[in-house]
Design an enzyme around this catalytic site. Structure first.
Site, PDB file in Angstrom:
ATOM      1  N   TYR A 252       1.518 -18.709 -49.751  1.00  0.00           N
ATOM      2  CA  TYR A 252       2.599 -18.281 -50.980  1.00  0.00           C
ATOM      3  C   TYR A 252       3.665 -18.738 -50.614  1.00  0.00           C
ATOM      4  CZ  TYR A 252       5.515 -14.297 -53.030  1.00  0.00           C
ATOM      5  OH  TYR A 252       6.387 -13.862 -53.929  1.00  0.00           O
TER       6      TYR A 252
ATOM      7  N   HIS B  86      -9.278 -12.665 -62.999  1.00  0.00           N
ATOM      8  CA  HIS B  86      -8.977 -14.367 -62.755  1.00  0.00           C
ATOM      9  C   HIS B  86     -10.372 -15.180 -62.267  1.00  0.00           C
ATOM     10  CE1 HIS B  86      -5.001 -13.233 -63.132  1.00  0.00           C
ATOM     11  NE2 HIS B  86      -4.678 -13.359 -62.295  1.00  0.00           N
TER      12      HIS B  86
ATOM     13  N   ASP C 154      -3.560  -5.353 -66.952  1.00  0.00           N
ATOM     14  CA  ASP C 154      -3.146  -6.949 -66.308  1.00  0.00           C
ATOM     15  C   ASP C 154      -1.934  -6.687 -65.782  1.00  0.00           C
ATOM     16  OD1 ASP C 154      -4.071  -7.220 -62.908  1.00  0.00           O
ATOM     17  OD2 ASP C 154      -2.637  -8.052 -63.198  1.00  0.00           O
TER      18      ASP C 154
ATOM     19  N   HIS D 214      -0.977 -10.066 -64.869  1.00  0.00           N
ATOM     20  CA  HIS D 214      -1.476 -11.528 -65.402  1.00  0.00           C
ATOM     21  C   HIS D 214      -2.381 -11.554 -66.503  1.00  0.00           C
ATOM     22  CE1 HIS D 214       0.115 -10.771 -60.993  1.00  0.00           C
ATOM     23  NE2 HIS D 214       0.590 -12.098 -61.241  1.00  0.00           N
TER      24      HIS D 214
ATOM     25  N   ASP E 104       0.128  -3.985 -61.940  1.00  0.00           N
ATOM     26  CA  ASP E 104       1.527  -4.541 -61.068  1.00  0.00           C
ATOM     27  C   ASP E 104       2.019  -5.263 -62.787  1.00  0.00           C
ATOM     28  OD1 ASP E 104      -1.079  -6.356 -62.789  1.00  0.00           O
ATOM     29  OD2 ASP E 104      -1.147  -7.288 -61.255  1.00  0.00           O
TER      30      ASP E 104
ATOM     31  N   TYR F  96       0.214  -4.131 -56.171  1.00  0.00           N
ATOM     32  CA  TYR F  96       0.472  -3.999 -54.955  1.00  0.00           C
ATOM     33  C   TYR F  96       1.587  -4.139 -53.878  1.00  0.00           C
ATOM     34  CZ  TYR F  96      -2.584  -7.822 -56.797  1.00  0.00           C
ATOM     35  OH  TYR F  96      -3.644  -8.760 -57.128  1.00  0.00           O
TER      36      TYR F  96
HETATM   37  C1  SP5 Z   1      -5.912  -9.453 -59.938  1.00  0.00           C
HETATM   38  C2  SP5 Z   1      -3.601 -10.129 -59.572  1.00  0.00           C
HETATM   39  O1  SP5 Z   1      -2.826  -9.752 -60.123  1.00  0.00           O
HETATM   40  N1  SP5 Z   1      -3.962 -11.631 -59.199  1.00  0.00           N
HETATM   41  C3  SP5 Z   1      -2.700 -11.900 -59.154  1.00  0.00           C
HETATM   42  C4  SP5 Z   1      -2.981 -13.639 -57.978  1.00  0.00           C
HETATM   43  C5  SP5 Z   1      -1.647 -14.104 -58.100  1.00  0.00           C
HETATM   44  N2  SP5 Z   1      -1.389 -14.923 -57.045  1.00  0.00           N
HETATM   45  C6  SP5 Z   1      -0.258 -15.422 -57.132  1.00  0.00           C
HETATM   46  C7  SP5 Z   1       0.953 -15.035 -56.756  1.00  0.00           C
HETATM   47  C8  SP5 Z   1       2.127 -15.723 -57.314  1.00  0.00           C
HETATM   48  C9  SP5 Z   1       3.084 -14.795 -57.995  1.00  0.00           C
HETATM   49  N3  SP5 Z   1       4.122 -15.706 -57.754  1.00  0.00           N
HETATM   50  C10 SP5 Z   1       5.242 -14.718 -57.721  1.00  0.00           C
HETATM   51  C11 SP5 Z   1       6.832 -14.896 -57.147  1.00  0.00           C
HETATM   52  C12 SP5 Z   1       7.454 -13.573 -57.579  1.00  0.00           C
HETATM   53  N4  SP5 Z   1       9.181 -13.575 -56.831  1.00  0.00           N
HETATM   54 ZN    ZN Z   2      -2.371  -9.320 -61.919  1.00  0.00          ZN
END
Ligand code: SP5
Ligand code: ZN
Length: 341
Positions: A19, A159, A195, A197, A284, A323
């Site tokens: 990350y 995902h 969600d 995403h 989220d 989260y």
């Molecule tokens: C299940 C689910 O919610 N999966 C999400 C996976 C996201 N993983 C990558 C995270 C990158 C987030 N970048 C955001 C920048 C915020 N400052």
């Molecule tokens: Zn998500």
């Protein structure tokens, strides 16, 4: 409201997530499920049961069996290769490359990954299986003529594609549950993904199928993970033409805007003729989520549940994302309250 939960989620406890150019402690960690379980019980949802011991028969209908075999063996192969760290994909089949699965484990993990954010560790597969079992057990509960169930799935699933892991997901729990409802005799079902995403994995599972309507409300992939799918023009193909609907929304989106997308999705799910709704329930979208950019408040989650309930269909909610902040528990409980109100 029956709640299905397995302690085995704790077997998924990675030390690393790639990350912002660093290996950080994963956002998707065991405390999430513990906080959610505590809040749900606290809110009076006391009918908590463990999942039944289902095998891969349903998952094999939505995932590539060779992919599930990869998931079952990747950690042992990684260790056998002599690697010291957690299993992280770093090389990918992209444009104009072969789609053959390499024998080498580094090649194989890249082949089956859609993101490098998800480190695989000892126990990850076992936890993913337990999570899938929660979803199947919830679908079985609905098939016995109950109106609501909440599968407290962890790790999440939306995902995970036909042959892809990533975004903290390995097996597509909501997709497996939808398949299970069809196997119980439903002609058509819907997966409604709330969600933050885009549900890229779920869209992949059913994109060419006419028996599952998929709808996803999410951060515009021009600005948000998973970046490469989730645009409004993706409407399904072949037998699935017209059975996928995406609602990409910009940074700062509040419930007033978000909820009109939800109303449209629910109307389409009804018009499609779905006999049940599997909700891919991420929280989220919350205003203080650490990795997302919508502005839903805790009270908005009650309204969300009530709107979904008003469609009048049986609902299985499968836990997805949400989260960092303790409010994730209350927000999930609020959705369940709204459903039952
Ligand atoms: C299940 C689910 O919610 N999966 C999400 C996976 C996201 N993983 C990558 C995270 C990158 C987030 N970048 C955001 C920048 C915020 N400052
Ligand atoms: Zn998500």
């Amino acid at each position: 409201m029956r709640v299905i939960y397995s302690e085995d989620h704790k077997l998924r406890d990675a030390r690393t997530e790639l990350y912002a150019g660093q290996l950080v402690t994963p956002f998707e960690a065991p405390f999430r499920a513990e906080w959610i379980l505590a809040a749900v019980k606290e809110a009076g949802f006391a009918d908590v049961v463990a999942p039944d011991a289902h095998g891969l028969e349903t998952a094999n209908k939505v995932h590539d069996p060779a992919y599930l075999d990869f998931l079952a063996t990747v950690w042992d192969r990684w260790v056998a290769a002599g690697f010291k760290g957690e299993a992280i994909a770093n090389s990918f089949p992209v444009r104009r490359t072969s789609q053959r699965v390499p024998d080498n484990i580094v090649g194989a993990i890249g082949h089956y990954a859609n993101a490098a954010d998800t480190s695989i560790t000892n126990g990850s597969y076992e936890a993913a299986i337990a999570s899938m079992r929660c979803a199947i057990t919830g679908a079985d509960w609905l098939a016995e003529d109950h109106r609501f169930a909440f599968a407290l799935c962890r790790p999440p699933g939306h995902h995970a594609g036909i042959d892809l892991f990533g975004g903290y997901c390995f097996i597509n729990n909501a997709g497996v549950a939808a398949q299970r409802l069809l196997d119980h005799g439903a002609a058509k079902v819907a997966v409604l993904d709330v969600d933050f995403h885009h549900g890229n994995g779920t869209q992949d599972l059913f994109y060419h199928r006419g028996d599952v309507f998929t709808a996803s409300l999410h951060g515009d992939p021009m600005h948000a993970f998973p970046y490469f799918l989730g645009h409004a023009e993706e409407e399904g193909e072949g037998a699935g033409t017209g059975t996928n609907r995406n609602y990409p929304m910009p940074p700062g989106t509040p419930f007033e805007v978000w909820s009109s997308a939800l109303a449209d999705a629910l109307a389409r799910i009804k018009a499609f003729g779905a006999e049940a709704i599997v909700v891919a329930l991420g929280v989220d979208t919350f205003e203080r989520d650490p990795i997302s950019f919508f502005r839903l408040t805790s009270d908005d989650f009650i309204r969300m549940g009530a709107m979904i309930s008003a469609a009048g269909l049986p609902v299985l909610a499968c836990m997805e994302g949400g989260y960092g902040v303790p409010e994730i528990g209350r927000n999930v409980a609020n959705v369940l309250k709204g459903l039952e109100a």
